[in-house]
Enzyme design. Structure first.
Site, mmCIF file in Angstrom:
data_model
loop_
_atom_site.group_PDB
_atom_site.id
_atom_site.type_symbol
_atom_site.label_atom_id
_atom_site.label_comp_id
_atom_site.label_asym_id
_atom_site.label_seq_id
_atom_site.Cartn_x
_atom_site.Cartn_y
_atom_site.Cartn_z
ATOM 1 N N SER A 102 0.791 -1.232 0.000
ATOM 2 C CA SER A 102 0.000 0.000 0.000
ATOM 3 C C SER A 102 0.822 1.280 0.000
ATOM 4 C CB SER A 102 -0.952 -0.003 1.196
ATOM 5 O OG SER A 102 -2.029 -0.866 0.954
ATOM 6 N N ALA A 166 -7.422 -15.880 -2.869
ATOM 7 C CA ALA A 166 -6.001 -16.157 -2.649
ATOM 8 C C ALA A 166 -5.543 -15.793 -1.243
ATOM 9 C CB ALA A 166 -5.151 -15.420 -3.675
ATOM 10 N N TYR A 205 -10.323 2.181 5.635
ATOM 11 C CA TYR A 205 -9.286 1.894 4.645
ATOM 12 C C TYR A 205 -9.834 0.938 3.590
ATOM 13 C CZ TYR A 205 -4.493 1.117 3.027
ATOM 14 O OH TYR A 205 -3.348 1.071 2.285
ATOM 15 N N SER A 206 -9.690 1.295 2.318
ATOM 16 C CA SER A 206 -10.221 0.464 1.238
ATOM 17 C C SER A 206 -9.330 0.556 0.011
ATOM 18 C CB SER A 206 -11.639 0.904 0.864
ATOM 19 O OG SER A 206 -12.106 0.180 -0.257
ATOM 20 N N ASN A 207 -8.836 -0.581 -0.437
ATOM 21 C CA ASN A 207 -8.034 -0.609 -1.659
ATOM 22 C C ASN A 207 -8.840 -0.202 -2.883
ATOM 23 O OD1 ASN A 207 -5.302 -1.736 -0.841
ATOM 24 N ND2 ASN A 207 -6.662 -3.243 0.065
ATOM 25 N N GLY A 350 2.606 -0.810 4.238
ATOM 26 C CA GLY A 350 2.182 -1.597 3.091
ATOM 27 C C GLY A 350 2.443 -3.064 3.320
#
Length: 400
Positions: A102, A166, A205-207, A350
């Site tokens: 991240s 995954a 928090y969001s990718n 990250g």
């Protein structure tokens, strides 16, 4: 990806890097100190001791291998502890490649803010204006989510990586680690979930936010996000060891293997080989401690953004999900503010499977540090101990 730190007991390997190696690393830098190492000073020796002892303690807590770097002005201090390969016992590299996870978000945010400074987009533009119909369905509405809210994680959008097979188990990782993803596919996955809250009313928090930011960069410029990162950041700063590998699942040499424990008490799985398109603009870059430290110093010195955009980058809100790591952590536009005994530092964490990093810079941009850990553990006790030791080490290195 999400903030996950992992640990494992492994064969010990220690040693502060020699002065000759420091000089070799300095030879690759730009700036007044490039090409030669300054004579050691008491402060430099103290920094070397603090760094080495901190890495050794992280290794003692179970981290298979660690590497760290402190850049004070143009002077480097580097150290390593543990092993790069649990099977062979090979030592950690001095300045090895790793997936920065991240921390990629900071690079992408800088590109978006450069576009803002050029007048090509506005932070308060709704994402619907640029990506019509993309943020829609299940209560999601791009007309009410701004570019700023994406970069600051106040959009309320579900994190698409929460649905990744995954990441659920070792068997599923091995079955899906080579899968290819596009940003649009991942965003579509997130749109099957209702938003967590009304945009702008909370923090989570969001990718998904930065997958959308990558799509935004491409829509505005006509080039993929990684192409813009390369032309706007990597080439000007001569960060020759930072890149987006796309579908390439392996890392260049030298690198340490990454290991992840998928459940408490479970085995540690080698997760080194992995297709990073799963996170792309939210976490796909590969770099080295040397390159990352130079990036953070450049950002801190104002080399990458105009004053108005740098000020926007540093406008923060309380990062609710990170208060368990340290009370008072705040989030700007692709950067974290971590308070410490000397004030605080600008930083980002990250992780990718089996690899985690913490990169930070002092408020004046002079002193930057990068810490890299080559394992992730699911056992909560040791994992929490590692997080806390990493945070105190960061304080010691930034405060000097």
């Amino acid at each position: 990806m999400s903030v996950v730190f992992a640990v494992r007991k492994a064969v010990r390997w220690r040693g502060v890097v020699t002065a000759a190696t420091v000089a070799a690393v300095l030879a690759t830098t730009v700036g007044p100190a490039a090409g030669s190492a300054a004579p050691p000073t008491p402060d430099h020796v103290s920094t070397a001791t603090v760094l080495q002892e901190g890495l050794d303690e992280l290794h003692d807590l179970g981290v298979s291998g660690t590497q760290g770097l402190v850049r004070d002005g143009g002077q480097l201090t580097v150290a390593r502890s543990g092993v790069a390969d649990l099977d062979t016992g090979a030592p950690m590299p001095v300045d090895g490649y790793f997936r920065i996870g991240s921390t990629t978000k900071t690079f992408v945010s800088v590109v978006v803010l450069q576009l803002v400074g050029e007048g090509r987009i506005r932070l308060d533009d709704p994402i619907e204006r640029w990506l019509p119909g993309v943020v829609a369905g299940t209560g999601n509405d791009g007309r009410h989510v701004s570019v700023r809210q994406l970069l600051q994680h106040t959009s309320g959008l579900y994190d698409a990586t929460g649905d990744l097979a995954a990441l659920r188990s070792a068997d599923e990782f091995l079955a899906h680690r080579f899968d290819h993803y596009t940003e649009a596919q991942q965003v579509a996955t997130a749109m099957r979930h209702a938003p967590l809250f009304v945009a702008g009313t909370a923090w989570s928090y969001s990718n998904t936010n930065y997958l959308l930011a990558g799509m935004l960069v491409e829509r505005v410029t006509g080039h993929r996000w990684d192409t813009e990162v390369r032309s706007r950041i990597l080439l000007p700063l001569r960060l020759t060891h930072t890149f987006y590998p796309g579908d390439q699942p392996t890392l260049p040499q030298p690198h340490a293997n990454g290991y992840r424990q998928f459940e408490p008490g479970g085995p540690l799985v080698d997760t080194t080989v992995f297709n990073p398109t799963v996170t792309a603009s939210a976490g796909g870059l590969v770099s080295t401690p040397t390159d990352l430290s130079r990036f953070w110093q450049a950002l801190g010195h104002g080399q990458l953004l105009r004053p108005a955009q740098l000020a926007e980058l540093r406008r923060t809100v309380l990062a609710d999900g990170f208060q368990g790591i340290r009370p008072g952590i705040r989030y700007g536009l692709g950067v974290m503010w971590i308070p410490n005994r000397c004030g605080g530092s600008w930083a980002h964490v990250g992780s990718m499977p089996g690899m985690s990093t913490l990169a930070a810079v002092s408020p004046d941009g002079r002193r930057s540090t990068v810490l890299y850990l080559a394992t992730e553990l699911a056992d909560p006790g040791p994992a929490v101990a590692v997080i806390q030791r990493q945070m105190t080490l960061l304080d010691d290195l930034i405060c000097g």
